[in-house]
Design a protein around this motif. Structure first.
Motif, PDB file in Angstrom:
ATOM      1  N   ARG A 109      28.040  36.014   0.090  1.00 18.60           N
ATOM      2  CA  ARG A 109      27.684  34.531   0.276  1.00 18.60           C
ATOM      3  C   ARG A 109      28.869  33.595   0.491  1.00 18.60           C
ATOM      4  N   VAL A 110      28.870  32.865   1.464  1.00 21.31           N
ATOM      5  CA  VAL A 110      29.665  31.621   1.865  1.00 21.31           C
ATOM      6  C   VAL A 110      29.227  30.590   0.894  1.00 21.31           C
ATOM      7  N   ILE A 111      30.050  30.125   0.109  1.00 23.94           N
ATOM      8  CA  ILE A 111      29.926  28.709  -0.707  1.00 23.94           C
ATOM      9  C   ILE A 111      30.918  27.744  -0.128  1.00 23.94           C
ATOM     10  N   THR A 112      30.373  26.535   0.420  1.00 26.09           N
ATOM     11  CA  THR A 112      31.190  25.544   0.822  1.00 26.09           C
ATOM     12  C   THR A 112      31.223  24.361  -0.228  1.00 26.09           C
ATOM     13  N   ILE A 113      32.322  24.044  -0.573  1.00 20.99           N
ATOM     14  CA  ILE A 113      32.709  22.947  -1.530  1.00 20.99           C
ATOM     15  C   ILE A 113      33.362  21.819  -0.891  1.00 20.99           C
ATOM     16  N   PRO A 114      32.779  20.447  -1.134  1.00 17.85           N
ATOM     17  CA  PRO A 114      33.723  19.405  -0.618  1.00 17.85           C
ATOM     18  C   PRO A 114      34.819  19.158  -1.169  1.00 17.85           C
ATOM     19  N   ASN A 115      36.023  18.892  -0.718  1.00 14.11           N
ATOM     20  CA  ASN A 115      37.260  19.153  -1.326  1.00 14.11           C
ATOM     21  C   ASN A 115      37.513  18.009  -2.594  1.00 14.11           C
ATOM     22  N   LYS A 116      36.678  17.143  -2.586  1.00 13.41           N
ATOM     23  CA  LYS A 116      36.839  16.146  -3.544  1.00 13.41           C
ATOM     24  C   LYS A 116      36.264  16.642  -5.024  1.00 13.41           C
ATOM     25  N   LEU A 117      35.403  17.603  -4.718  1.00 19.83           N
ATOM     26  CA  LEU A 117      34.996  18.435  -5.955  1.00 19.83           C
ATOM     27  C   LEU A 117      35.914  19.412  -6.303  1.00 19.83           C
ATOM     28  N   VAL A 118      36.651  19.981  -5.310  1.00 18.85           N
ATOM     29  CA  VAL A 118      37.582  20.949  -5.683  1.00 18.85           C
ATOM     30  C   VAL A 118      38.947  20.358  -6.413  1.00 18.85           C
ATOM     31  N   TRP A 119      39.311  19.167  -5.866  1.00 15.50           N
ATOM     32  CA  TRP A 119      40.248  18.401  -6.552  1.00 15.50           C
ATOM     33  C   TRP A 119      39.918  17.863  -7.544  1.00 15.50           C
TER      34      TRP A 119
END
Length: 268
Positions: free
Chosen positions: A149-159
């Protein structure tokens, strides 16, 4: 026959202006490509991460293309000053009402690319999601899970979240928990577990493996096997030790209890 310097019907632009604009677009495009290529080549000689180099290259390319388009519009007689002012006003409105998250993601992407808390191919836990990093863009980060499965996470949530990187270090400690019954000879149980770990070909000698008592639980004395292995061998070692300690204790007559409840009935 229309003269080269006379405006064309309906469009009010001379052939000379059209040719000039086309030449500007073509030459500007080629010059922009060359400048971007030179910039990337120069930055690759530094210690900047590849993602930062790619970001700076794209930023310069967009900036140069905008400049080329504005110059080409000026060549056909279009006044670019009102255009620039209009674009500034539109961009201001867009930034004020709709692009806060976009800019936040963009800024976070720059920080991720510069500081590299995660990198391509690493297995990480981000925002509660675990997977292998398959892509890091300017706006979002992609994780590939073990079940594809490919999970796309907005960078603001990553950082903005706690990041656990499971594969950044070359070695990892493998922890295997197991419980033994009360009354068990703990010295013998620990020695058997130590022999199991030391006999495994993928368990490292340094740091040395160990067995610790972690809890006196309701139904068992809990032990934890701690063995160090190369990061690539982590799951192989964990699976082998989990299966091995169960089979070893069963074979050696060491009881592995399970939670149970004693119910006492009284006849009145």
């Amino acid at each position: 026959m229309v003269a080269f310097d006379e405006p064309l019907p309906y469009i009010g632009v001379t052939p000379f202006q059209l040719v000039s604009a086309l030449i500007i677009l073509l030459v500007g495009y080629l010059v922009a490509k060359i400048l971007v290529s030179l910039l990337k080549r120069s930055l690759r000689k530094t210690k900047l991460p590849p993602l930062v180099v790619e970001f700076l290259g794209r930023f310069l390319a967009i900036l140069l293309y905008v400049v080329v388009i504005i110059v080409a519009l000026g060549a056909v007689g279009i006044s670019v000053s009102p255009l620039i002012l209009g674009l500034s006003a539109v961009i201001g409105l867009i930034l004020g009402f709709g692009l806060q998250d976009t800019l936040t993601n963009l800024a976070a992407g720059v920080w991720i690319a510069a500081l590299r808390p995660i990198d391509l191919g690493e297995v990480v836990e981000v925002s509660g999601q675990v997977g292998k990093v398959s892509g890091i863009g300017l706006m979002s980060t992609e994780l590939m899970t073990p079940d594809n499965r490919v999970i796309t996470i907005p960078n603001k949530l990553v950082w903005g979240s706690i990041i656990v990187n499971y594969t950044r270090m070359p070695t990892r400690r493998v922890d295997v928990d197991i419980g033994v019954a009360y009354g068990t000879d703990l010295d013998r149980a620990i020695k058997l577990a130590m022999d199991l770990m030391k006999g495994h070909p993928k368990v490292l000698d340094d740091p040395e493996p160990s067995v610790v008592i972690t809890a006196l639980a309701d139904s068992s004395i809990n032990l934890q096997l701690r063995a160090w292995a190369k990061t690539d061998d982590y799951w192989d070692v964990k699976g082998d030790l989990t299966k091995g300690i169960y089979e070893l204790y069963t074979r050696e007559g060491i009881e592995i209890p399970f939670p149970q409840l004693d119910v006492h009935l009284r006849n009145e």
